[in-house]
Write a protein that holds these residues in place. Structure first.
Motif, mmCIF file in Angstrom:
data_model
loop_
_atom_site.group_PDB
_atom_site.id
_atom_site.type_symbol
_atom_site.label_atom_id
_atom_site.label_comp_id
_atom_site.label_asym_id
_atom_site.label_seq_id
_atom_site.Cartn_x
_atom_site.Cartn_y
_atom_site.Cartn_z
ATOM 1 N N LEU A 60 0.823 -1.201 0.000
ATOM 2 C CA LEU A 60 0.000 0.000 0.000
ATOM 3 C C LEU A 60 0.866 1.265 0.000
ATOM 4 O O LEU A 60 0.557 2.239 -0.684
ATOM 5 C CB LEU A 60 -0.932 -0.001 1.217
ATOM 6 C CG LEU A 60 -2.174 -0.882 1.106
ATOM 7 C CD1 LEU A 60 -2.886 -0.990 2.445
ATOM 8 C CD2 LEU A 60 -3.124 -0.336 0.041
ATOM 9 N N ARG A 61 1.951 1.223 0.752
ATOM 10 C CA ARG A 61 2.829 2.390 0.794
ATOM 11 C C ARG A 61 3.511 2.604 -0.557
ATOM 12 O O ARG A 61 3.722 3.742 -0.981
ATOM 13 C CB ARG A 61 3.857 2.246 1.904
ATOM 14 C CG ARG A 61 3.249 2.428 3.282
ATOM 15 C CD ARG A 61 4.302 2.317 4.364
ATOM 16 N NE ARG A 61 5.132 3.500 4.456
ATOM 17 C CZ ARG A 61 4.814 4.563 5.157
ATOM 18 N NH1 ARG A 61 3.680 4.611 5.827
ATOM 19 N NH2 ARG A 61 5.620 5.600 5.209
ATOM 20 N N ARG A 62 3.858 1.522 -1.215
ATOM 21 C CA ARG A 62 4.482 1.636 -2.537
ATOM 22 C C ARG A 62 3.469 2.224 -3.524
ATOM 23 O O ARG A 62 3.797 3.110 -4.304
ATOM 24 C CB ARG A 62 4.967 0.267 -2.991
ATOM 25 C CG ARG A 62 5.903 0.300 -4.177
ATOM 26 C CD ARG A 62 6.632 -1.024 -4.338
ATOM 27 N NE ARG A 62 5.737 -2.154 -4.346
ATOM 28 C CZ ARG A 62 5.791 -3.196 -3.530
ATOM 29 N NH1 ARG A 62 6.721 -3.247 -2.603
ATOM 30 N NH2 ARG A 62 4.933 -4.177 -3.626
ATOM 31 N N LEU A 63 2.240 1.720 -3.461
ATOM 32 C CA LEU A 63 1.206 2.251 -4.349
ATOM 33 C C LEU A 63 0.910 3.708 -4.028
ATOM 34 O O LEU A 63 0.701 4.525 -4.925
ATOM 35 C CB LEU A 63 -0.073 1.401 -4.217
ATOM 36 C CG LEU A 63 0.012 -0.005 -4.802
ATOM 37 C CD1 LEU A 63 -1.185 -0.843 -4.368
ATOM 38 C CD2 LEU A 63 0.104 0.034 -6.315
ATOM 39 N N ARG A 65 3.009 5.849 -2.689
ATOM 40 C CA ARG A 65 4.164 6.647 -3.116
ATOM 41 C C ARG A 65 4.125 6.925 -4.611
ATOM 42 O O ARG A 65 4.576 7.975 -5.070
ATOM 43 C CB ARG A 65 5.458 5.900 -2.747
ATOM 44 C CG ARG A 65 6.720 6.623 -3.142
ATOM 45 C CD ARG A 65 7.950 6.026 -2.509
ATOM 46 N NE ARG A 65 9.130 6.785 -2.872
ATOM 47 C CZ ARG A 65 10.048 6.387 -3.765
ATOM 48 N NH1 ARG A 65 9.936 5.230 -4.352
ATOM 49 N NH2 ARG A 65 11.085 7.143 -4.042
ATOM 50 N N ASN A 66 3.569 6.000 -5.369
ATOM 51 C CA ASN A 66 3.481 6.187 -6.809
ATOM 52 C C ASN A 66 2.206 6.930 -7.235
ATOM 53 O O ASN A 66 1.950 7.085 -8.420
ATOM 54 C CB ASN A 66 3.550 4.831 -7.519
ATOM 55 C CG ASN A 66 4.956 4.289 -7.574
ATOM 56 O OD1 ASN A 66 5.720 4.635 -8.463
ATOM 57 N ND2 ASN A 66 5.323 3.460 -6.612
ATOM 58 N N GLY A 67 1.434 7.346 -6.235
ATOM 59 C CA GLY A 67 0.254 8.142 -6.557
ATOM 60 C C GLY A 67 -0.918 7.341 -7.079
ATOM 61 O O GLY A 67 -1.836 7.879 -7.685
ATOM 62 N N LEU A 68 -0.932 6.039 -6.819
ATOM 63 C CA LEU A 68 -2.003 5.194 -7.342
ATOM 64 C C LEU A 68 -3.086 4.963 -6.309
ATOM 65 O O LEU A 68 -4.196 4.552 -6.642
ATOM 66 C CB LEU A 68 -1.414 3.853 -7.795
ATOM 67 C CG LEU A 68 -0.273 3.987 -8.811
ATOM 68 C CD1 LEU A 68 0.500 2.695 -8.916
ATOM 69 C CD2 LEU A 68 -0.823 4.389 -10.159
ATOM 70 N N VAL A 69 -2.732 5.199 -5.051
ATOM 71 C CA VAL A 69 -3.644 4.951 -3.943
ATOM 72 C C VAL A 69 -3.545 6.121 -2.968
ATOM 73 O O VAL A 69 -2.483 6.716 -2.802
ATOM 74 C CB VAL A 69 -3.266 3.609 -3.250
ATOM 75 C CG1 VAL A 69 -3.724 3.585 -1.807
ATOM 76 C CG2 VAL A 69 -3.839 2.427 -4.015
ATOM 77 N N ARG A 70 -4.660 6.461 -2.370
ATOM 78 C CA ARG A 70 -4.675 7.555 -1.406
ATOM 79 C C ARG A 70 -5.000 6.993 -0.027
ATOM 80 O O ARG A 70 -5.841 6.110 0.109
ATOM 81 C CB ARG A 70 -5.708 8.597 -1.824
ATOM 82 C CG ARG A 70 -5.634 9.882 -1.055
ATOM 83 C CD ARG A 70 -6.440 10.999 -1.743
ATOM 84 N NE ARG A 70 -7.461 10.449 -2.644
ATOM 85 C CZ ARG A 70 -7.509 10.672 -3.953
ATOM 86 N NH1 ARG A 70 -6.610 11.444 -4.532
ATOM 87 N NH2 ARG A 70 -8.463 10.137 -4.683
ATOM 88 N N ARG A 71 -4.347 7.507 0.978
ATOM 89 C CA ARG A 71 -4.517 7.045 2.355
ATOM 90 C C ARG A 71 -5.180 8.161 3.150
ATOM 91 O O ARG A 71 -4.751 9.316 3.102
ATOM 92 C CB ARG A 71 -3.149 6.707 2.952
ATOM 93 C CG ARG A 71 -3.182 6.214 4.377
ATOM 94 C CD ARG A 71 -1.757 5.961 4.835
ATOM 95 N NE ARG A 71 -1.693 5.432 6.180
ATOM 96 C CZ ARG A 71 -1.684 6.169 7.282
ATOM 97 N NH1 ARG A 71 -1.749 7.479 7.196
ATOM 98 N NH2 ARG A 71 -1.612 5.597 8.465
ATOM 99 N N ARG A 72 -6.213 7.788 3.891
ATOM 100 C CA ARG A 72 -6.977 8.813 4.609
ATOM 101 C C ARG A 72 -7.331 8.294 5.995
ATOM 102 O O ARG A 72 -7.939 7.224 6.134
ATOM 103 C CB ARG A 72 -8.255 9.112 3.805
ATOM 104 C CG ARG A 72 -9.143 10.145 4.448
ATOM 105 C CD ARG A 72 -10.276 10.547 3.501
ATOM 106 N NE ARG A 72 -11.489 10.832 4.270
ATOM 107 C CZ ARG A 72 -12.607 10.125 4.242
ATOM 108 N NH1 ARG A 72 -12.693 9.054 3.456
ATOM 109 N NH2 ARG A 72 -13.639 10.473 4.974
#
Lengths: 133, 133
Positions: A60-63, A65-72
């Motif tokens: 998830l952190r890799r995704l 970092r690549n702007g593919l996933v947002r964490r909220r």
DNA sequence: CCGTATCCTAAATGATACTG
DNA sequence: CAGTATCATTTAGGATACGG
């Protein structure tokens, strides 16, 4: 037409780290799950049978970092975190979906090919540890 | 529509070993190279900068075992071996090509996202060893 | 609940030497 | 040329314990 001897996939090619980071099974599955709707950490975890907390966190952190996933963060105690796919992630997921669809469409053919290959190579030291026990 | 808590990607799903074996960078690149025309071992090797002989051998055998690549000995001394893509392999390559094309189209966005992420996370223990030295 | 940190083991990788 | 085999090293993966 060039010499055809120069590398097609140069080590310095900008796509290399992208393929390195994103061309793996968990990324395919995670984006697929998040594509439906935003979901919380442990919900994603339960839907990806076999993934460990560590592996999911890293992926998830890799995704992210690549702007593919947002964490909220949606609550403070106890902490609740929701992951959602970005529009960039959604565009990649469409390509991934084609790969996953291909795998579903052809898994019987692949399994047959493997059986044929294995019977052609009887007695050789191939280590195909299938879970078909 | 079910409980949404049962695993979407079950460990026993037939696509799991497929994704395990094929969703990696070398498979994407090898199929792409072989898709042009049949090629010999060391030609493929030279076009995939950074791959070792061992890694290429392993990847080719895995692709061969799955019926995506065909291996053909074309001479005996010195040995010459030609690898070609099968029609099954070609169908997968089309899906892979979409992923690779996506990477080419979005690598600038991805690099920017990474820079942004990294600057937001200054001082934390992230080990992103970029070769940008 | 959502992680991080640590430890330990298993697996992937790389370098090197060798074979037909 | 096209591999195989071996070994050393690196990296990934899992289990557990702990913290915000």
């Amino acid at each position: 037409m060039a010499s055809f001897e120069e590398p097609t996939f140069a080590a310095a090619c900008a796509t290399r780290p992208i393929l390195d980071q994103l061309a793996n099974k968990w990324s395919v599955m995670i984006l697929s799950v998040l594509c439906e709707r935003p979901q919380r950490f442990n919900v994603v975890r339960r839907r990806l049978e076999g993934i460990t907390q560590k592996a999911l966190t890293q992926a998830l952190r890799r995704l992210e970092r690549n702007g593919l996933v947002r964490r909220r963060v949606i609550a403070d105690s106890p902490v609740a975190v929701e992951y959602s796919i970005t529009s960039l992630g959604r565009s990649l997921q469409q390509s991934f979906q084609a790969v996953y669809q291909w795998a579903m469409d052809h898994c019987a053919e692949l399994e047959k090919a493997q059986r044929d290959f294995d019977s052609r190579h009887l007695g050789e030291t191939i280590d195909h540890e299938d879970e078909a026990g």
